[in-house]
Design a protein around this motif. Structure first.
Motif, PDB file in Angstrom:
ATOM      1  N   UNK A  91      10.265  12.119  -6.268  1.00 19.61           N
ATOM      2  CA  UNK A  91      10.203  12.621  -5.328  1.00 19.61           C
ATOM      3  C   UNK A  91       9.993  11.774  -4.290  1.00 19.61           C
ATOM      4  N   UNK A  92       9.157  10.448  -4.379  1.00 23.81           N
ATOM      5  CA  UNK A  92       9.268   9.436  -3.390  1.00 23.81           C
ATOM      6  C   UNK A  92      10.365   9.130  -2.816  1.00 23.81           C
ATOM      7  N   UNK A  93      11.455   8.752  -3.746  1.00 24.54           N
ATOM      8  CA  UNK A  93      12.647   8.410  -3.281  1.00 24.54           C
ATOM      9  C   UNK A  93      13.227   9.459  -2.515  1.00 24.54           C
ATOM     10  N   UNK A  94      13.170  10.502  -2.823  1.00 23.56           N
ATOM     11  CA  UNK A  94      13.758  11.571  -1.912  1.00 23.56           C
ATOM     12  C   UNK A  94      13.153  11.732  -0.534  1.00 23.56           C
ATOM     13  N   UNK A  95      12.005  11.671  -0.559  1.00 24.77           N
ATOM     14  CA  UNK A  95      11.044  11.799   0.458  1.00 24.77           C
ATOM     15  C   UNK A  95      11.551  10.596   1.563  1.00 24.77           C
ATOM     16  N   UNK A  96      11.807   9.496   1.117  1.00 28.39           N
ATOM     17  CA  UNK A  96      12.292   8.363   1.780  1.00 28.39           C
ATOM     18  C   UNK A  96      13.501   8.316   2.581  1.00 28.39           C
ATOM     19  N   UNK A  97      14.681   9.061   1.780  1.00 22.86           N
ATOM     20  CA  UNK A  97      15.897   9.690   2.050  1.00 22.86           C
ATOM     21  C   UNK A  97      15.615  10.370   3.304  1.00 22.86           C
ATOM     22  N   UNK A  98      14.849  11.465   3.138  1.00 21.36           N
ATOM     23  CA  UNK A  98      14.565  12.536   4.174  1.00 21.36           C
ATOM     24  C   UNK A  98      13.853  11.969   5.471  1.00 21.36           C
ATOM     25  N   UNK A 153       3.960  13.620   3.571  1.00 17.47           N
ATOM     26  CA  UNK A 153       2.838  13.583   4.142  1.00 17.47           C
ATOM     27  C   UNK A 153       2.438  12.047   4.319  1.00 17.47           C
ATOM     28  N   UNK A 154       2.715  11.243   3.521  1.00 17.39           N
ATOM     29  CA  UNK A 154       2.096   9.803   3.361  1.00 17.39           C
ATOM     30  C   UNK A 154       3.112   9.105   4.232  1.00 17.39           C
ATOM     31  N   UNK A 155       4.513   9.268   4.380  1.00 26.28           N
ATOM     32  CA  UNK A 155       5.230   8.794   5.336  1.00 26.28           C
ATOM     33  C   UNK A 155       4.954   9.275   6.553  1.00 26.28           C
ATOM     34  N   UNK A 159       1.024  -1.133   0.035  1.00 27.02           N
ATOM     35  CA  UNK A 159      -0.051  -0.178  -0.040  1.00 27.02           C
ATOM     36  C   UNK A 159       0.812   1.227  -0.034  1.00 27.02           C
ATOM     37  N   UNK A 160       1.724   1.048   0.775  1.00 28.88           N
ATOM     38  CA  UNK A 160       2.780   2.520   0.802  1.00 28.88           C
ATOM     39  C   UNK A 160       3.323   2.681  -0.406  1.00 28.88           C
TER      40      UNK A 160
END
Length: 442
Positions: free
Chosen positions: A163-170, A138-140, A120-121
């Motif tokens: 954008x999602x990979x960058x968010x995971x790194x952050x 926001x999802x994370x 789902x994530x």
């Protein structure tokens, strides 16, 4: 030796080591930091301009005192160091209420009722990561399964947007293997101009060094483009980060030498090669790569990046004026300010290049420090001659690597000799590699 003299010696050694480490491979950086005595290592971590990869390795292999010194170093900017904003800042992020109905409709349930599964994530990150990291962050912030293994498997099956990979790194505390895996898969085609952001973010956050980035980023054309990113208004390398990335890519391309045929083969295979750059270079050198499928569309950005990274023998014109400008690099002016004005004027008129400064300016420690020939700046990305800085870094890498290779002992001898050596960098390297046949005085 008095305490004050020992202090000056340690400071000068730390300053010279900091400039050498910008061109050294990662294992040499780690080795040299372990050879420094405690006062010199303290000054290195506390007072010097440090390259992004050097900071990462010092934080990774240093002690608590070293991390504390780096955190208080005003010249280390934009890094999530102890006491500064980091991943915890993003972990406190709250999901805006207007996003919840959208996620509820996509999932068919309340996303806050139970933690999101890895599937789902990944599905939500895949749908909402094409416009930067804001919505993925926001999802994370919602409850979700923290095991990175299934998420990495989903990413390998179908790549997540940049954008999602960058968010995971952050926002996620990912192990280094997972970070490498997220960067080792081709970016989704719709990422457009944002494909580079996760790589820049990984280096800036201290997750990977430039050398590790080159080893894992795929496809290979992205690594070549990262070595010479064009200037646009977006998340980009700072000037020192760009110089470090350029050095790391040139190190991976070193086995091509100056053979035009191999460079042409690199440019022919790079657009369609799915693996990382070291695998592409090895295939080009060994001649084991299959012929590219179909007719590849010419990529002007890729051709420009390869042309920038390839060795060049072009010399600027100038005749007598150029010879005088070269000679002036060995003659100190009455003041440092006058010397800087003269070098900048020669650069502006095309009489000198950054390559000339590295080869001919003395002492060698001043040539390696662009602040001594371009003037001090209040931020490492404010030099108004970026082309000269990048050319100087590239030439310094070529000279140091050709003379010292990857031998930590040779790099350490150079670091010990550099503070008191009054000649040029080529003379210094000749003295270190050939012995004492070259005088330490110009």
């Amino acid at each position: 030796m008095s305490t004050a003299e020992q202090d000056r010696t340690s400071r000068r050694l730390a300053w010279c080591v900091a400039h050498l480490l910008r061109h050294a491979p990662d294992h040499v950086v780690v080795d040299m930091s372990r050879r420094l005595d405690r006062p010199a290592l303290k000054y290195l971590c506390r007072d010097e301009w440090l390259a992004a990869s050097t900071v990462t390795l010092l934080l990774r292999h240093g002690g608590a005192a070293d991390r504390g010194y780096i955190a208080r170093n005003p010249r280390v900017v934009g890094r999530p160091l102890p006491g500064l904003p980091g991943p915890a800042r993003y972990a406190r992020r709250r999901t805006p209420p207007e996003l919840l109905p959208v996620l509820r409709a996509e999932l068919g349930r309340d996303p806050a009722a139970q933690p999101l599964t890895a599937a789902e994530l990944a599905g939500l990150l895949r749908r909402h990561g094409r416009r930067g990291p804001r919505v993925p962050l926001d999802i994370l912030a919602l409850p979700h399964e923290a095991d990175p293994g299934p998420l990495l498997a989903e990413h390998a099956r179908s790549p997540l947007p940049a954008g999602s990979v960058e968010a995971l790194l952050l926002a996620a505390d990912l192990p280094r293997e997972t970070v490498c895996g997220l960067l080792a898969t081709a970016a989704a085609p719709a990422d457009g101009r944002s494909w580079h952001r996760p790589a820049v973010r990984a280096v800036r956050m201290g997750r990977l060094t430039h050398e590790e980035l080159v080893a894992h980023v795929a496809p290979a054309r992205h690594t070549l483009l990262l070595g010479h990113l064009p200037g646009r208004r977006s998340l980009r390398w700072t000037l020192p980060e760009q110089a470090g990335m350029q050095t790391a890519v040139m190190r991976a391309l070193r086995s091509l030498g100056d053979d035009p045929r191999l460079w042409a083969e690199l440019l022919r295979h790079a657009p369609g090669h799915p693996g990382p750059l070291p695998a592409l270079v090895a295939g080009v050198v060994e001649g084991t790569l299959p012929a590219p499928d179909g007719v590849q569309e010419p990529d002007p950005e890729l051709a420009r990046a390869v042309r920038h990274l390839a060795p060049s023998a072009a010399e600027p014109s100038g005749d007598v004026e150029r010879e005088l400008a070269l000679a002036s690099l060995a003659v100190p002016m009455e003041s440092v300010e006058e010397d800087i004005r003269w070098v900048r004027d020669c650069l502006d008129r095309g009489l000198l290049t950054g390559i000339d400064v590295i080869r001919h300016k003395l002492p060698a420690c001043w040539a390696l420090d662009e602040d001594h020939w371009l003037g001090d700046v209040d931020h490492p990305d404010r030099h108004d001659h970026p082309g000269a800085v990048l050319a100087a870094h590239a030439e310094a890498y070529r000279l140091l690597t050709a003379a010292l290779g990857e031998d930590p002992e040779a790099w350490w001898r150079t670091a010990r000799t550099l503070p008191d050596f009054a000649g040029t960098l080529p003379h210094l390297l000749l003295r270190v590699t050939e012995g004492g046949s070259v005088s330490g005085r110009p």
